[in-house]
Structure formats: structure tokens, C-alpha cells
Motif scaffolding. Structure first.
Motif, short mmCIF file in Angstrom:
data_model
loop_
_atom_site.label_atom_id
_atom_site.label_comp_id
_atom_site.label_asym_id
_atom_site.label_seq_id
_atom_site.Cartn_x
_atom_site.Cartn_y
_atom_site.Cartn_z
N MET A 36 0.85 -1.18 0.00
CA MET A 36 0.00 0.00 0.00
C MET A 36 0.89 1.23 0.00
O MET A 36 1.77 1.36 0.82
N HIS A 94 -1.92 6.41 0.30
CA HIS A 94 -3.11 5.81 0.89
C HIS A 94 -3.06 5.90 2.41
O HIS A 94 -4.07 6.16 3.05
N ARG A 115 -10.05 6.91 -5.83
CA ARG A 115 -8.71 6.32 -5.91
C ARG A 115 -8.12 6.11 -4.52
O ARG A 115 -7.60 5.04 -4.22
N TRP A 135 -8.48 2.01 -3.46
CA TRP A 135 -7.31 1.14 -3.41
C TRP A 135 -7.07 0.55 -2.03
O TRP A 135 -6.84 -0.66 -1.91
#
Length: 428
Positions: free
Chosen positions: A1, A5, A107, A111
Motif C-alpha cells: 500500500m 493511501h 482512488r 485502493w
């Protein structure tokens, strides 16, 4: 990740900066609300009665104070996050437009949701099953094959705590679709009509589906009642931000509203726990939704107290924080920066601690175990976040260094003082 994020809320704060409004309070609220979520989950094994519809990895010695604390947090914690999400979504759409905001949020929320479903949910699942195995609820064979006795896994399958990301993506999509219509209406008119309407809708939902708050609805797809109730809190944030961009009204009324709101929240907590302790329903279909029988007057009273307490405390805390917080301390700053990591990663850490504490410290106080569990489940994600961010920073530094060696004649663009000040200001 990727680091973007894990620093989801950093971008949210950055979107607030151009409007020259001091919203450091939102960073502070987000930081400690993330800790509040961990405290809520840390109390679950020690609650009595159990949360209807919630399957936890283990149960431990009941504790009345922890039960009350858990339900008091449960009433207000998600409305706090959803109101802030609505406020920040409006600020983003005002400055960037609805389509750009929708793409950005999809987004940055989508994700993490996808990766968590692929990697984190299986870890969560087997952490739960390890607890069941340690308690003798299942056998090693059942844990390996995932084949359980009838009804044993009724509330096991779903997105767990990740439902918030799924719901938030949908709320932002709805707001983006309604943005042009919302722009055509005078903001204060929308606020005067919309705020009482959202509160009323939330109360009606709870009258018919008290399990939205006083239980847990576990699924892979949005549950209509839960989606509508949570959407009311998001809508409140939208309405407030549209009518009062700098939150001046909220700052003014928050101090006066907090004490009455806290009393309403306490009353809802006491009544809710009393309701959950009542006689179980004989109607199997009704019991699957909410397992007690009380009068309709009690349901309505519980719904009204819950919505009033949740709304009042949420708005008051946000308003007080925005009014009083002018500088964030280092602890709060680190918690705010890592708040998204805390939200994503605390679940399996906390569950494994619960299992270990039950069997390794059977005579220890539930208060001690809850406190230790909270500390560990906060520190581990925070540590992982900053280690990962340090690795990404070193990697970026190496790439820049190599680029400088390859092209020494290219001058790097200096960072503006405004951007530097913004970076120093951001807590999350």
C-alpha cells in the motif's frame, strides 16, 4: 500500500488550506477519534450484554464500566467521522469540482479498500478463528476447511470495520451527482430545511432498525438501513459546510451544546443497555434482527435519545476543537498523521491481544487488559506507518540523488514558503 493511501487525510487537510480557515481542530478530532475506535473495539470482549449481530474472536470477564464506555463511544464515533467527511468533501468540491473530488476520493479510498479486502480481511478471519480455536468453539479441522456447524458462522462474513470506506465512496458519488443541484439552492435555506430533515430521517431509521447502532450489521454489500442512517451524518457535514464554510456557527454554539448533548448520550447509553438486557424475543425472524421485546414507546425513546446524543456530541466536539485548537502537540500530530493506518490495521492486532490476554492473564483486571490492548493496537499501526513512510522517504531520496548525478545541470524547483507552511501545519 503506497504512502499516499496511508496518509489519506493529509490531502483532505491540504484541500482546506487555500480557504484560509484554521481547521486544525479537525486534525485533532480525527486523531483522538481514531483512538476512540480502538478503545471501542478493545471493550468488546468485556461487554455484557453482547453486541447483537457482532461475532468477536473471544469473550472475557464482563465489566459494567467497560460496557457503558463501549456503547457511549459506539453512539458518537462514526457520526464524528462522517460529519467531518461531509465537511471536507464540500470543501474539496468547492475548490476542485465534483468530478475531480470523486476521482481523487475513489482512488484514495478504493485502493486501500481493495487491498484490505485481499490481504487484511483474510488475516482478520484467521485471527478470529484462532480465538474460536483457543476457546474450543471450533476444531483445527474446521479452521482449516472453513466448514462450520449450522449457524456458527452466521455473522462471520463481511467487510468488518472496512464498511466505512465502502459507504464513504458511495456518499461522495451521490454528493458529486447532486452538486450542481445543490449549488443552485441558497445554502442557508438548504441548511434550515435539511438539518432537521436529516435528524428526523436518522431517528425514523432507528425506530424501525435499532440494530443499526445497537447491534452490528455485517455484510459485503451496503445494508440499506445502515447506509441511510450513516448517510444522515455525512449529509449534516455537507449542509454545515455549504451554509457556513468557516464553521463559525458551529464554533459559537458548540460550547453551550456540549453538556446537554453529553447528558443525552449518557441517557441513551443507560436506556440502550437496559433494553439489551430485556427478555429475548420468541419470534425467530424478529430476533435475528434485534433479540429483545420492549414497547414501541421504548424503541422511539431510544431512537430519539441516540440520534440527539450522537448529533449533539459530534457537532459539539468538532466545533469546540475548531474553536480552541490553534496548535497541535507532537502526540496528536503523530496520531493524526497515522490515523488511517490505525483504522486499517488495529483490528487483527487487537484481536490477537484479546486472545492472548484471556488465556495468558486470566485473572488480570478487564480494565488493565482493555488499556493494554488499546495501547498496543494504537502503537503497532503507528509504528508501522512511520517505518513505512521512512522507507518511502529514503527511497525517494535515493531516486532524487541518482537523478542529480545523471543530470547535474538541471536545477530542482524550490518549495514555496506557502507549501512549506502548509506541510508544517498538517497533522494528518
Amino acid at each position: 500500500m503506497c504512502a499516499t493511501h496511508l496518509r489519506l487525510n493529509r490531502a483532505d487537510s491540504a484541500e482546506s488550506a487555500p480557504q484560509n480557515t484554521n481547521l486544525l481542530g479537525l486534525d485533532a478530532v480525527r486523531a483522538w477519534a481514531a483512538v476512540g475506535v480502538v478503545v471501542l473495539h478493545a471493550c468488546v470482549p468485556y461487554s455484557n450484554p453482547d453486541v447483537p449481530g457482532l461475532t468477536w474472536a473471544t469473550t472475557d470477564t464482563p465489566h459494567s464500566a467497560l460496557t457503558s464506555l463501549m456503547w457511549a463511544i459506539e453512539i458518537v464515533i462514526m457520526p464524528i467521522f462522517l460529519v467531518m467527511a461531509g465537511i471536507l468533501a464540500v470543501r474539496s468540491m468547492t475548490s476542485r469540482g465534483p468530478l475531480a473530488t470523486l476521482k481523487s476520493r475513489t482512488r484514495r479510498l478504493g485502493w486501500p479498500l481493495f487491498l484490505s479486502v485481499v490481504f487484511l480481511i483474510p488475516v482478520d478471519l484467521y485471527a478470529w478463528l484462532l480465538g474460536w480455536l483457543a476457546d474450543g468453539v471450533i476444531t483445527p479441522r474446521q479452521m482449516r476447511t472453513l466448514k462450520f456447524a449450522e449457524g456458527q458462522d452466521e455473522h462471520l462474513w463481511g467487510l468488518s470495520h472496512l464498511w466505512f470506506l465502502q459507504y464513504l465512496i458511495l456518499y461522495i458519488a451521490v454528493l458529486a451527482g447532486a452538486w450542481k443541484w445543490l449549488q443552485r439552492i441558497e445554502p442557508k435555506t438548504v441548511f434550515r430545511i435539511g438539518l432537521p430533515l436529516t435528524v428526523s430521517v436518522a431517528a425514523v431509521v432507528l425506530c424501525f432498525h435499532p440494530e443499526v447502532v445497537w447491534g452490528f450489521q455485517h455484510a459485503f454489500l451496503p445494508v440499506p438501513a445502515k447506509w441511510l442512517y450513516s448517510g444522515c451524518a455525512f449529509a449534516m457535514g455537507v449542509l454545515i459546510a455549504r451554509a457556513d464554510a468557516d464553521l463559525s456557527w458551529l464554533r459559537q454554539v458548540a460550547g453551550r451544546a456540549f453538556c446537554p448533548s453529553a447528558l443525552l448520550c449518557i441517557a441513551a447509553t443507560v436506556l440502550g443497555i437496559w433494553v439489551l438486557n430485556q427478555r429475548p424475543s420468541d419470534d425467530v425472524q424478529y430476533a435475528s434482527a434485534f433479540p429483545v421485546v420492549v414497547s414501541r414507546v421504548t424503541w422511539v425513546s431510544l431512537a430519539l435519545l441516540t440520534v440527539a446524543g450522537a448529533t449533539g456530541v459530534s457537532l459539539s466536539l468538532i466545533g469546540i476543537a475548531c474553536r480552541r485548537v490553534n496548535k497541535i502537540g507532537p502526540v496528536t500530530q503523530r496520531l493524526a498523521t497515522a490515523s488511517f493506518a490505525i483504522y486499517l490495521l488495529h483490528h487483527p492486532v487487537l484481536v490477537l491481544f484479546h486472545v492472548a490476554a484471556k488465556h495468558g492473564m486470566p485473572s488480570a483486571s478487564p480494565l488493565l487488559k482493555m488499556s493494554l490492548g488499546t495501547i498496543i493496537a494504537v502503537l503497532v499501526p503507528v509504528g508501522m506507518h512511520f517505518v513505512f513512510r521512512g522507507m518511502m522517504a529514503r527511497r525517494a531520496s535515493t531516486v532524487v540523488s541518482q537523478g542529480d548525478q545523471d543530470a547535474p545541470s538541471i536545477l530542482t524547483m524550490p518549495t514555496t514558503s506557502e507549501e512549506s507552511a502548509s506541510e508544517r501545519r498538517l497533522a494528518g
